[in-house]
Enzyme design. Structure first.
Site, mmCIF file in Angstrom:
data_model
loop_
_atom_site.group_PDB
_atom_site.id
_atom_site.type_symbol
_atom_site.label_atom_id
_atom_site.label_comp_id
_atom_site.label_asym_id
_atom_site.label_seq_id
_atom_site.Cartn_x
_atom_site.Cartn_y
_atom_site.Cartn_z
ATOM 1 N N ASP A 1 -9.942 -4.511 -4.659
ATOM 2 C CA ASP A 1 -9.343 -3.551 -3.713
ATOM 3 C C ASP A 1 -10.414 -2.319 -3.500
ATOM 4 O OD1 ASP A 1 -7.799 -1.502 -2.242
ATOM 5 O OD2 ASP A 1 -6.008 -2.400 -3.030
ATOM 6 N N HIS B 1 -7.649 -5.482 -0.531
ATOM 7 C CA HIS B 1 -6.611 -4.484 -0.348
ATOM 8 C C HIS B 1 -5.290 -4.972 0.389
ATOM 9 C CE1 HIS B 1 -4.170 -0.712 0.242
ATOM 10 N NE2 HIS B 1 -4.135 -0.707 1.385
ATOM 11 N N SER C 1 0.585 -1.280 0.111
ATOM 12 C CA SER C 1 0.148 0.068 0.066
ATOM 13 C C SER C 1 0.840 1.441 0.029
ATOM 14 C CB SER C 1 -1.121 -0.029 1.362
ATOM 15 O OG SER C 1 -1.937 0.921 1.081
#
Length: 315
Positions: A259, A289, A162
């Site tokens: 996601d 995610h 991320s």
């Protein structure tokens, strides 16, 4: 002696892969059978004892949390396993830490093959000192560069999750001589900035008046992230998707189509802009995610394993 050690190392590597399971079971088993047969024929129980000690040496080597001091900056908590190159450095996401499923799995993987591994908490995160709300992309980029300079010996594969994927790219640009490959997981390059700019103008105005932007998420217990306008303004200084990205090492980008926090097309944008000729994007049909399901983690591990093979062969 050199032949014995070479075959032992190959058998150890294949046995480690075999125990991890997955799509390479048959290949690992076939190579393992050939190695094992030759070793027993030539070296008998010596081979068995040597491989057993190598396989479980990493399991016994449990890393503990340590702290590194910096002048006028918060201490950073880290865990490190020393080993051979290329090493692996894991960069967690926004508000996350070095104790998640992916970080733990990569630690076990690196230990099993004897490769160096470093994971740490950014300032204001996890066990590190500092105030989370005072952190910025620039602050955490400095954390990453400091750890690379001080603790990561030799060539490294950076693995960013991320926001860690964004920091991974920034670090690769700043330290090209140390960065030999990248693995982005749900890479969030420029995401806070670009996502805010897509909001309706009245929503942006309301956030600016309040001084904060509240973002709903399923990735933490609170169900939301709160980002200050100062954070967003500082983050604009580190955006990289508006021009070619000067990264030439192998790049692997893994993203889930489901996601809900960071759109998968960001990984596609990164792939289009990096200058490297060796870029792969892997889209997980049911991936979310965090990419922390068992099969997601297997894919991440195998991707890193392939890069280690590639870099070792290149050397």
């Amino acid at each position: 002696m050199e032949d014995f050690n070479a075959v032992v190392n190959m058998a150890t590597r294949m046995l480690s892969r075999y125990f991890r399971g997955g799509w390479r079971d048959s290949m690992a088993a076939a190579v393992l059978r050939r190695c094992w047969s030759g070793l027993l024929q030539n070296s008998g129980n010596r081979a068995v004892a040597t491989i057993r000690s190598k396989i479980f040496e990493g399991v016994r080597q449990k890393s503990t949390v340590q702290y590194i001091s910096r002048p006028d900056h918060p201490k950073l908590a880290y865990q490190r396993v020393k080993g051979k190159s290329p090493g692996v450095v894991f960069l967690p996401g926004y508000g996350s830490n070095m104790s998640g499923e992916k970080a733990e799995a990569l630690g076990e993987f690196c230990r099993s093959l004897g490769h160096a591994y470093l994971r740490f908490d950014y300032s204001g995160h996890g066990a590190s000192e500092g105030v989370f709300s005072e952190g910025t992309i620039g602050t955490w980029k400095k954390d990453v560069l400091f750890m690379l300079d001080e603790l990561a010996e030799g060539s490294q594969i950076l693995v960013g999750s991320s926001m860690g994927g964004w920091l991974m790219l920034l670090a690769a640009i700043a330290r090209p001589e140390k960065t030999k490959a990248l693995v982005g997981i749900s890479t969030a390059a420029d995401h806070f900035v670009t996502a805010f700019k897509t909001l309706p103008i009245e929503v942006r105005k309301e956030c600016e008046d309040k001084g904060v932007w509240t973002i709903p998420t399923k990735s933490n217990e609170e169900g939301m992230y709160t980002v200050s306008m100062d954070f967003l303004r500082e983050a604009e200084n580190h955006c990289i998707l508006q021009s070619p990205i000067p990264i030439t090492c192998p790049v692997r980008l893994i993203h889930g189509l489901k996601d809900e926090d960071v759109p998968w097309h960001i990984s596609m944008q990164v792939a289009e802009r990096v200058l490297s000729p060796d870029v792969d994007v892997i889209l997980r049909r049911h991936g979310q995610h965090r990419m922390a399901e068992k099969d997601d983690i297997k894919l991440i591990v195998y991707t890193i394993d392939d890069l280690i093979d590639k870099l070792t062969t290149m050397v």
